[in-house]
Write a protein that holds these residues in place. Structure first.
Motif, PDB file in Angstrom:
ATOM      1  N   MET A   1       0.845  -1.182   0.000  1.00 45.60           N
ATOM      2  CA  MET A   1       0.000   0.000   0.000  1.00 45.60           C
ATOM      3  C   MET A   1       0.893   1.247   0.000  1.00 45.60           C
ATOM      4  SD  MET A   1      -2.657   1.471   2.916  1.00 45.60           S
ATOM      5  CE  MET A   1      -1.582   1.224   4.299  1.00 45.60           C
ATOM      6  N   VAL A   2       0.595   2.170  -0.888  1.00 45.17           N
ATOM      7  CA  VAL A   2       1.279   3.457  -0.923  1.00 45.17           C
ATOM      8  C   VAL A   2       0.311   4.503  -0.390  1.00 45.17           C
ATOM      9  CG1 VAL A   2       2.341   5.208  -2.373  1.00 45.17           C
ATOM     10  CG2 VAL A   2       2.711   2.801  -2.890  1.00 45.17           C
ATOM     11  N   LEU A   3       0.720   5.177   0.676  1.00 42.42           N
ATOM     12  CA  LEU A   3      -0.111   6.218   1.273  1.00 42.42           C
ATOM     13  C   LEU A   3      -0.093   7.472   0.411  1.00 42.42           C
ATOM     14  CD1 LEU A   3       1.155   5.826   4.938  1.00 42.42           C
ATOM     15  CD2 LEU A   3      -1.049   5.072   4.055  1.00 42.42           C
ATOM     16  N   ASP A   4      -1.145   8.262   0.489  1.00 47.59           N
ATOM     17  CA  ASP A   4      -1.159   9.547  -0.205  1.00 47.59           C
ATOM     18  C   ASP A   4      -0.305  10.567   0.541  1.00 47.59           C
ATOM     19  OD1 ASP A   4      -2.961   8.567  -2.134  1.00 47.59           O
ATOM     20  OD2 ASP A   4      -4.665   9.045  -0.849  1.00 47.59           O
ATOM     21  N   PHE A   5      -0.343  10.502   1.875  1.00 46.53           N
ATOM     22  CA  PHE A   5       0.335  11.499   2.715  1.00 46.53           C
ATOM     23  C   PHE A   5       0.799  10.815   3.992  1.00 46.53           C
ATOM     24  CE2 PHE A   5       0.469  15.283   5.475  1.00 46.53           C
ATOM     25  CZ  PHE A   5       1.132  16.174   4.644  1.00 46.53           C
ATOM     26  N   LEU A   6       1.996  11.106   4.446  1.00 40.67           N
ATOM     27  CA  LEU A   6       2.539  10.517   5.668  1.00 40.67           C
ATOM     28  C   LEU A   6       3.200  11.601   6.504  1.00 40.67           C
ATOM     29  CD1 LEU A   6       3.314   7.933   7.323  1.00 40.67           C
ATOM     30  CD2 LEU A   6       5.449   7.927   6.010  1.00 40.67           C
ATOM     31  N   ILE A   7       2.815  11.681   7.770  1.00 44.16           N
ATOM     32  CA  ILE A   7       3.458  12.593   8.727  1.00 44.16           C
ATOM     33  C   ILE A   7       4.242  11.733   9.704  1.00 44.16           C
ATOM     34  CG2 ILE A   7       3.117  14.360  10.487  1.00 44.16           C
ATOM     35  CD1 ILE A   7       0.398  14.956   9.178  1.00 44.16           C
ATOM     36  N   THR A   8       5.503  12.064   9.893  1.00 38.68           N
ATOM     37  CA  THR A   8       6.357  11.305  10.814  1.00 38.68           C
ATOM     38  C   THR A   8       6.861  12.212  11.930  1.00 38.68           C
ATOM     39  OG1 THR A   8       8.353  11.754   9.517  1.00 38.68           O
ATOM     40  CG2 THR A   8       7.130   9.752   8.977  1.00 38.68           C
ATOM     41  N   ASN A   9       7.299  11.597  13.027  1.00 40.31           N
ATOM     42  CA  ASN A   9       7.963  12.295  14.140  1.00 40.31           C
ATOM     43  C   ASN A   9       7.138  13.423  14.734  1.00 40.31           C
ATOM     44  OD1 ASN A   9      10.283  10.652  13.772  1.00 40.31           O
ATOM     45  ND2 ASN A   9      10.883  11.965  12.074  1.00 40.31           N
ATOM     46  N   GLY A  10       5.880  13.160  15.010  1.00 41.34           N
ATOM     47  CA  GLY A  10       5.017  14.170  15.605  1.00 41.34           C
ATOM     48  C   GLY A  10       4.551  13.776  16.992  1.00 41.34           C
ATOM     49  N   VAL A  11       3.822  14.677  17.604  1.00 47.72           N
ATOM     50  CA  VAL A  11       3.201  14.440  18.906  1.00 47.72           C
ATOM     51  C   VAL A  11       1.706  14.698  18.738  1.00 47.72           C
ATOM     52  CG1 VAL A  11       3.097  15.169  21.318  1.00 47.72           C
ATOM     53  CG2 VAL A  11       5.288  15.194  20.111  1.00 47.72           C
ATOM     54  N   LEU A  12       0.887  13.743  19.179  1.00 46.70           N
ATOM     55  CA  LEU A  12      -0.560  13.919  19.080  1.00 46.70           C
ATOM     56  C   LEU A  12      -1.044  14.944  20.089  1.00 46.70           C
ATOM     57  CD1 LEU A  12      -1.625  10.194  18.652  1.00 46.70           C
ATOM     58  CD2 LEU A  12      -1.262  11.916  16.879  1.00 46.70           C
ATOM     59  N   ASP A  13      -2.254  15.453  19.901  1.00 45.75           N
ATOM     60  CA  ASP A  13      -2.761  16.498  20.800  1.00 45.75           C
ATOM     61  C   ASP A  13      -2.993  16.009  22.226  1.00 45.75           C
ATOM     62  OD1 ASP A  13      -4.949  14.951  20.204  1.00 45.75           O
ATOM     63  OD2 ASP A  13      -6.215  16.598  19.553  1.00 45.75           O
ATOM     64  N   ASN A  14      -2.937  14.690  22.458  1.00 45.83           N
ATOM     65  CA  ASN A  14      -3.041  14.168  23.820  1.00 45.83           C
ATOM     66  C   ASN A  14      -1.671  13.932  24.455  1.00 45.83           C
ATOM     67  OD1 ASN A  14      -2.096  11.873  22.574  1.00 45.83           O
ATOM     68  ND2 ASN A  14      -3.883  10.616  23.030  1.00 45.83           N
ATOM     69  N   GLY A  15      -0.594  14.273  23.749  1.00 43.54           N
ATOM     70  CA  GLY A  15       0.757  14.151  24.271  1.00 43.54           C
ATOM     71  C   GLY A  15       1.481  12.882  23.870  1.00 43.54           C
ATOM     72  N   ASP A  16       0.784  11.933  23.239  1.00 42.09           N
ATOM     73  CA  ASP A  16       1.417  10.690  22.805  1.00 42.09           C
ATOM     74  C   ASP A  16       2.334  10.945  21.620  1.00 42.09           C
ATOM     75  OD1 ASP A  16      -0.017   9.338  24.727  1.00 42.09           O
ATOM     76  OD2 ASP A  16      -1.480   8.486  23.325  1.00 42.09           O
ATOM     77  N   GLN A  17       3.468  10.241  21.601  1.00 49.44           N
ATOM     78  CA  GLN A  17       4.371  10.310  20.462  1.00 49.44           C
ATOM     79  C   GLN A  17       3.739   9.589  19.284  1.00 49.44           C
ATOM     80  OE1 GLN A  17       7.367  11.940  20.303  1.00 49.44           O
ATOM     81  NE2 GLN A  17       6.877  12.696  22.331  1.00 49.44           N
ATOM     82  N   CYS A  18       3.918  10.116  18.107  1.00 49.36           N
ATOM     83  CA  CYS A  18       3.380   9.507  16.889  1.00 49.36           C
ATOM     84  C   CYS A  18       4.505   9.436  15.877  1.00 49.36           C
ATOM     85  CB  CYS A  18       2.213  10.330  16.345  1.00 49.36           C
ATOM     86  SG  CYS A  18       1.533   9.670  14.815  1.00 49.36           S
ATOM     87  N   THR A  19       4.967   8.220  15.583  1.00 55.49           N
ATOM     88  CA  THR A  19       6.047   8.092  14.615  1.00 55.49           C
ATOM     89  C   THR A  19       5.532   8.026  13.187  1.00 55.49           C
ATOM     90  OG1 THR A  19       6.074   5.693  14.881  1.00 55.49           O
ATOM     91  CG2 THR A  19       7.584   6.951  16.256  1.00 55.49           C
ATOM     92  N   ALA A  20       4.232   7.686  12.998  1.00 52.23           N
ATOM     93  CA  ALA A  20       3.698   7.616  11.639  1.00 52.23           C
ATOM     94  C   ALA A  20       2.191   7.816  11.651  1.00 52.23           C
ATOM     95  CB  ALA A  20       4.043   6.278  11.001  1.00 52.23           C
ATOM     96  N   LEU A  21       1.739   8.818  10.901  1.00 47.89           N
ATOM     97  CA  LEU A  21       0.314   9.040  10.677  1.00 47.89           C
ATOM     98  C   LEU A  21       0.130   9.092   9.168  1.00 47.89           C
ATOM     99  CD1 LEU A  21      -2.132  11.270  12.499  1.00 47.89           C
ATOM    100  CD2 LEU A  21      -2.068  11.345  10.023  1.00 47.89           C
TER     101      LEU A  21
END
Length: 77
Positions: A1-21
């Motif tokens: 699967m090829v994603l249309d858009f990928l965000i890496t190395n972020g923090v969610l609004d609840n404070g959890d680390q997010c390595t891939a959205l």
């Protein structure tokens, strides 16, 4: 699967680390906190530790209902 858009190395609004959205066909299809090799994507954005949040502009907001929950009285009467 090829994603249309990928965000890496972020923090969610609840404070959890997010390595891939990932977004595919306009919907969130991937939300991971520990991914070493995210799937390929057409567009990749490194958030650099910044917050990932819903949009700050809600296109379906009813302005006529603003401040009707008791925060401000209606002085027009």
């Amino acid at each position: 699967m090829v994603l249309d858009f990928l965000i890496t190395n972020g923090v969610l609004d609840n404070g959890d680390q997010c390595t891939a959205l990932g977004i595919k066909d306009g919907k969130i299809s991937l939300l991971e906190t520990e991914v070493t090799a995210p799937p390929p994507a057409k567009v990749v954005l490194d958030a650099g530790g910044g917050m990932i949040s819903p949009p700050f502009i809600d296109s379906h907001f009813h302005f006529e209902n603003a401040f009707m929950m008791g925060s401000r009285p209606n002085l027009s009467t």
